[in-house]
Design a protein around this motif. Structure first.
Motif, PDB file in Angstrom:
ATOM      1  N   LEU A 128      55.537  22.020  48.460  1.00 51.05           N
ATOM      2  CA  LEU A 128      55.412  23.314  47.934  1.00 51.05           C
ATOM      3  C   LEU A 128      55.609  23.670  46.399  1.00 51.05           C
ATOM      4  O   LEU A 128      55.113  24.225  45.797  1.00 51.05           O
ATOM      5  N   SER A 129      56.578  22.719  46.058  1.00 50.35           N
ATOM      6  CA  SER A 129      56.737  23.000  44.317  1.00 50.35           C
ATOM      7  C   SER A 129      55.692  22.252  43.973  1.00 50.35           C
ATOM      8  O   SER A 129      55.032  22.878  42.686  1.00 50.35           O
ATOM      9  N   ASP A 130      54.834  21.314  44.209  1.00 49.23           N
ATOM     10  CA  ASP A 130      53.735  20.830  43.744  1.00 49.23           C
ATOM     11  C   ASP A 130      52.484  21.978  43.833  1.00 49.23           C
ATOM     12  O   ASP A 130      51.807  22.281  42.768  1.00 49.23           O
ATOM     13  N   ALA A 131      52.463  22.535  44.821  1.00 46.26           N
ATOM     14  CA  ALA A 131      51.581  23.653  45.178  1.00 46.26           C
ATOM     15  C   ALA A 131      51.953  24.995  44.122  1.00 46.26           C
ATOM     16  O   ALA A 131      50.903  25.449  43.291  1.00 46.26           O
ATOM     17  N   ARG A 132      53.181  25.348  43.616  1.00 46.48           N
ATOM     18  CA  ARG A 132      53.409  26.318  43.172  1.00 46.48           C
ATOM     19  C   ARG A 132      53.029  26.029  41.584  1.00 46.48           C
ATOM     20  O   ARG A 132      52.645  26.674  40.839  1.00 46.48           O
ATOM     21  N   PHE A 133      53.382  24.604  41.359  1.00 47.01           N
ATOM     22  CA  PHE A 133      52.831  24.118  39.766  1.00 47.01           C
ATOM     23  C   PHE A 133      51.430  24.327  39.710  1.00 47.01           C
ATOM     24  O   PHE A 133      51.019  24.878  38.520  1.00 47.01           O
ATOM     25  N   PHE A 134      50.381  23.912  40.644  1.00 39.08           N
ATOM     26  CA  PHE A 134      49.243  23.988  40.487  1.00 39.08           C
ATOM     27  C   PHE A 134      48.880  25.530  40.325  1.00 39.08           C
ATOM     28  O   PHE A 134      47.903  25.936  39.526  1.00 39.08           O
ATOM     29  N   TRP A 135      49.264  26.344  41.052  1.00 38.27           N
ATOM     30  CA  TRP A 135      49.009  27.605  41.130  1.00 38.27           C
ATOM     31  C   TRP A 135      49.224  28.386  39.684  1.00 38.27           C
ATOM     32  O   TRP A 135      48.311  29.144  39.169  1.00 38.27           O
ATOM     33  N   GLU A 136      50.443  28.055  39.202  1.00 36.85           N
ATOM     34  CA  GLU A 136      50.793  28.429  37.836  1.00 36.85           C
ATOM     35  C   GLU A 136      50.075  27.998  36.744  1.00 36.85           C
ATOM     36  O   GLU A 136      49.472  28.598  35.801  1.00 36.85           O
ATOM     37  N   GLN A 137      49.663  26.728  36.775  1.00 41.40           N
ATOM     38  CA  GLN A 137      48.999  25.917  35.726  1.00 41.40           C
ATOM     39  C   GLN A 137      47.501  26.590  35.901  1.00 41.40           C
ATOM     40  O   GLN A 137      46.849  26.740  34.617  1.00 41.40           O
ATOM     41  N   ASP A 138      46.897  26.681  36.684  1.00 37.58           N
ATOM     42  CA  ASP A 138      45.364  27.125  36.991  1.00 37.58           C
ATOM     43  C   ASP A 138      45.229  28.436  36.364  1.00 37.58           C
ATOM     44  O   ASP A 138      44.354  28.694  35.912  1.00 37.58           O
ATOM     45  N   ARG A 139      46.247  29.344  36.648  1.00 37.69           N
ATOM     46  CA  ARG A 139      46.046  30.479  36.276  1.00 37.69           C
ATOM     47  C   ARG A 139      46.112  31.066  34.719  1.00 37.69           C
ATOM     48  O   ARG A 139      45.811  31.999  34.227  1.00 37.69           O
ATOM     49  N   LYS A 140      46.675  29.707  34.125  1.00 44.13           N
ATOM     50  CA  LYS A 140      46.693  29.837  32.599  1.00 44.13           C
ATOM     51  C   LYS A 140      45.401  29.893  31.942  1.00 44.13           C
ATOM     52  O   LYS A 140      45.141  30.213  30.776  1.00 44.13           O
ATOM     53  N   THR A 141      44.242  29.193  32.619  1.00 42.85           N
ATOM     54  CA  THR A 141      42.806  29.084  32.172  1.00 42.85           C
ATOM     55  C   THR A 141      41.841  29.966  32.868  1.00 42.85           C
ATOM     56  O   THR A 141      41.821  29.904  34.125  1.00 42.85           O
ATOM     57  N   PRO A 142      41.238  31.035  32.157  1.00 43.73           N
ATOM     58  CA  PRO A 142      40.452  31.933  32.744  1.00 43.73           C
ATOM     59  C   PRO A 142      39.020  31.080  33.539  1.00 43.73           C
ATOM     60  O   PRO A 142      38.825  29.978  33.054  1.00 43.73           O
ATOM     61  N   LEU A 143      38.597  31.764  34.431  1.00 42.43           N
ATOM     62  CA  LEU A 143      37.769  31.084  35.252  1.00 42.43           C
ATOM     63  C   LEU A 143      36.302  30.701  34.441  1.00 42.43           C
ATOM     64  O   LEU A 143      35.646  29.882  34.472  1.00 42.43           O
ATOM     65  N   SER A 144      36.072  31.539  33.470  1.00 40.36           N
ATOM     66  CA  SER A 144      34.879  31.343  32.712  1.00 40.36           C
ATOM     67  C   SER A 144      35.174  30.192  31.645  1.00 40.36           C
ATOM     68  O   SER A 144      33.945  29.437  31.460  1.00 40.36           O
TER      69      SER A 144
END
Length: 758
Positions: free
Chosen positions: A322-338
């Protein structure tokens, strides 16, 4: 009669292979017994991670003696024929019998096979079953593995138990000799256990902490996992696949509830559930409809500490995941979908169709067009385009890279977190839907536009490059895509021209391929818009192909024209498959499709449903019989003067109100003879029913149209009973054939009954 027990013990059998292995073991056993002439009663097959077991009931002790007679060549036949017969039977000439067959002496081979002890039959069958076992994946082991002829098994085979009644069936495979000894649970009862026979097998192993019945283990996991959650005030999230998998991983399942850090709940719940399910085989729990900070694991041991140590270890492992999943969640949100979407140009969608970025551009244009043209009602074209441009962006995120199953879903979460709005976020989340028969369909306008555009582009593209489904092969899930399109349209009740959607998708794909392969095209064609979309784009492609000066251009356009025809048939086939599951007869769909010109699926199915209800009535069944009789007469006589055209456009009475045609129709209506009562009655019935059926169809009152047809049932029956169609008077014959033709045409206003079975 006696019972037989076979147990094949090995190292751990993968859970996913156990159901297939049970079926294969029964199939192979039945095959061997049938070939040996042994009748078998009931068969029960069990599996655990460490064993496959089969119990066969009511086997005979001895097989019946068999006398086999094989007819051979005549005694006067060439010597070569006799030699071939001897080779086939394995006999010598002096062992043959000669019999008189219709005055000709003929050789016969007669072989008498005495009965065999079933115990001996089983001794031969068991090695054959083991060697023929079709594991999806298997291995060799030990020193014998150097030979390609050595035994293969899913994991190293360690023991064979074979007992008929209370007698040991002696056999051996690769040095593994059958016996009565098995082993219990790896930890609770690791020693050897001697078995007495089939009747005590299940209970003997239960005493050794092994539940051999996979169904019993599944029931236990299902109930105990729910109970563990309930005791903690939670509700277990049901997962039947996980129940089956855990039953395949354990011999003595024990459900244990554990907790994880509540802070992890900030991660999307689907991510937590997938992490727990895929990586750890855990169930998750809910409280008040929301994911709770709890999981249920299935241990394979009844621990002396009540499972505290097991839960603690599993909690640590899950926390790391779950720590890995939370890291992915936090990192991905730093980059806009565009920005993420800009990376899609690096991913090949298909070598002939371009990159994922190319696909996204086509989908965006198509989604915008579907909204702008009102094909998807109440849909904002700008929102549809924006959602489509971002719908694949999550493919390059860390989370989807780790969990591909979350594509689309994570894009929706990222869009919402970015503040793009619910319409766009929902459309991104739902654009793959429906992915199966039980999945919901999108209903929001923007979601519908993007979901349709994505599936249309996929279907048209792969059909255009000749990657259509064949037989059982459908590597690009095109059948699922078409069923998804049909379900979205039908379940939302959308009144749309489905062909126009495929036509526009085809235009965009042709443009794409032309640009990619640098094929020259007329600029007007390459920039086709909705305003220039013809009624049938196939004619555009055909005409353009005829004008083409470049060979590649011509081939592409001809392929597009042919693809349009393939898609029409594919749509009809998938609609019949989908509606068959809903209880709708395929021949009735054909009967409506055959009229042509129907491009509204909602209207088409309403007509089909009314037709199905009608043909199930006495009036419908009898009218169908009358129609078929009339149609057969007209075909036999070659009378096709007013037969309805397959396009559905022609109407033999379409200009009846034209003043210039008044005299023509007046002459046509005059008879040179006095019609018989039944003949006149049918004329009168048609005069009322035909226009009423047409009016009802135009008003989409299909039940009313069927009622109009029902009024023809009695007149057509009376006509056939009382009137001679093929009268010796040519005038009467012609008029009566014409009357039947008008009857057929009236029926065709509703459906082409020639397609209806029965």
């Amino acid at each position: 009669m006696t019972d037989f027990l076979l147990e094949l013990r090995s190292e751990e059998i993968p859970a996913r292979m156990q159901a297939g292995a049970r079926a294969d073991l029964e199939k192979l056993f039945r095959k061997e017994m049938k070939e040996a002439g042994v009748s078998v009663g009931g068969i029960t097959v069990y599996s655990t991670p460490r064993r496959l077991a089969l119990i066969a009931k009511d086997l005979p002790v001895q097989t019946e003696a068999v006398r086999e007679e094989t007819k051979g060549p005549a005694t006067s036949a060439p010597e070569q024929a006799l030699e071939g017969f001897l080779r086939k039977t394995g006999l010598s000439k002096d062992q043959l019998e000669v019999r008189d067959i219709k005055g000709k002496d003929t050789y016969f081979a007669v072989v008498e096979k005495p009965g065999r002890a079933v115990k001996d039959v089983l001794a031969d069958a068991i090695p054959a079953i083991i060697r023929a076992f079709p594991w999806p994946k298997s291995q060799r082991w030990g020193a014998a593995s150097l030979s390609p002829e050595s035994l293969r098994w899913v994991r190293p085979l360690s023991g064979i138990v074979a007992i008929l009644g209370d007698e040991l069936v002696e056999c051996a495979v690769e040095g593994i000799t059958s016996g009565r000894v098995t082993k219990g649970h790896r930890f609770h009862a690791p020693g050897e256990i001697t078995l007495s026979g089939a009747d005590t097998y299940v209970e003997t192993l239960r005493a050794a902490y092994v539940l051999v019945d996979h169904a019993e283990r599944q029931d236990l996991i299902r109930s105990k996992a729910a109970e563990a959650a309930s005791v903690a005030g939670l509700t277990l999230v049901e997962d039947e696949g996980l129940v089956i998998e855990n039953a395949g991983l354990t011999e003595w399942p024990v459900a244990l509830l554990g907790r994880f850090d509540e802070d992890f709940l900030e991660v999307p719940p689907e991510t937590i559930q997938l992490t727990a399910r895929v990586n750890q085989k855990y169930f998750v729990c809910e409280k008040d409809g929301k994911l709770a900070d709890a999981f249920v694991c299935t241990a394979n041991i009844a621990a002396v500490d009540g499972g505290e140590g097991i839960v603690a270890g599993n909690r640590k492992v899950l926390a790391a995941r779950l720590s890995d999943a939370r890291f992915f969640w936090e990192q991905d949100r730093k980059t806009p979908l565009s920005k993420q979407a800009e990376k899609l140009g690096r991913i090949t969608f298909h070598e002939k169709l371009g990159t994922v970025a190319d696909k996204v551009e086509r989908v965006a244009k198509l989604a915008e067009w579907l909204a702008a043209e009102g094909i998807v009602p109440d849909c904002d074209p700008a929102l549809a385009r924006k959602a489509a441009e971002l719908c694949k962006a999550d493919l390059v995120t860390e989370m989807v890279g780790e969990f591909p199953e979350l594509q689309g879903l994570m894009g929706g979460y990222y869009a919402r977190a970015e503040g793009l709005g619910d319409e766009i976020a929902d459309a991104i989340r739902d654009h793959y839907k429906p992915v199966g028969a039980g999945d919901d369909v999108p209903t929001a306008p923007v979601s519908v536009a993007v979901a349709l555009a994505d599936k249309l582009d996929t279907l048209v593209g792969f059909f255009l490059i000749d990657e259509r489904p064949t037989g059982s092969k459908d590597p690009f899930a095109l059948r699922r895509a078409m069923l998804g399109i049909l379900r979205i349209i039908i379940e939302n009740g959308f009144r749309m021209e489905i062909t126009s959607m495929f036509q526009m998708a085809m235009i965009y794909q042709v443009q794409n391929i032309a640009w990619r392969e640098v094929i020259p095209f007329d600029s007007d064609f390459l920039n086709l818009s909705s305003g220039s979309l013809a009624e049938d784009v196939r004619f555009q492609f055909r005409d353009a192909a005829l004008r083409a000066k470049d060979e590649k251009q011509r081939l592409l356009l001809e392929g597009a024209q042919q693809t349009a025809a393939y898609l029409d048939q594919f749509l009809a086939d998938r609609l019949k498959v989908q509606q068959k599951e809903a209880g709708v007869r395929h021949d009735l769909i054909d009967a409506v499709f055959a009229l042509g010109g129907e491009d509204d699926l909602v209207r088409l199915l309403a007509r089909v449903h009314a037709l199905q209800a009608f043909v199930q009535t006495d009036d419908g069944a009898n009218l169908l019989a009358g129609y078929k009789r009339a149609n057969n007469i007209l075909k036999k006589e070659g009378f096709v003067a007013n037969e309805v055209a397959r396009t559905g456009d022609e109407d033999p009475m379409e200009n009846v109100d034209d003043p210039d045609m008044t005299e023509v129709y007046a002459q046509r209506g005059r008879l040179s003879y006095t019609p018989e009562p039944a003949e006149q009655a049918l004329m009168d019935a048609l005069a009322g029913a035909a226009p009423k059926a047409v009016a009802c169809v135009e008003a989409e009152d299909f039940a009313g149209a069927m009622a109009a047809l029902a009024s023809l049932r009695a007149p057509i029956d009376a006509f056939f009973n009382d009137v001679t169609v093929n009268d010796s008077d040519p005038a009467k014959r012609t008029e009566r054939l014409g009357l039947l033709d008008r009857f057929r045409a009236a029926v065709h206003k509703v459906a082409d009954f020639s397609w209806i079975e029965g």
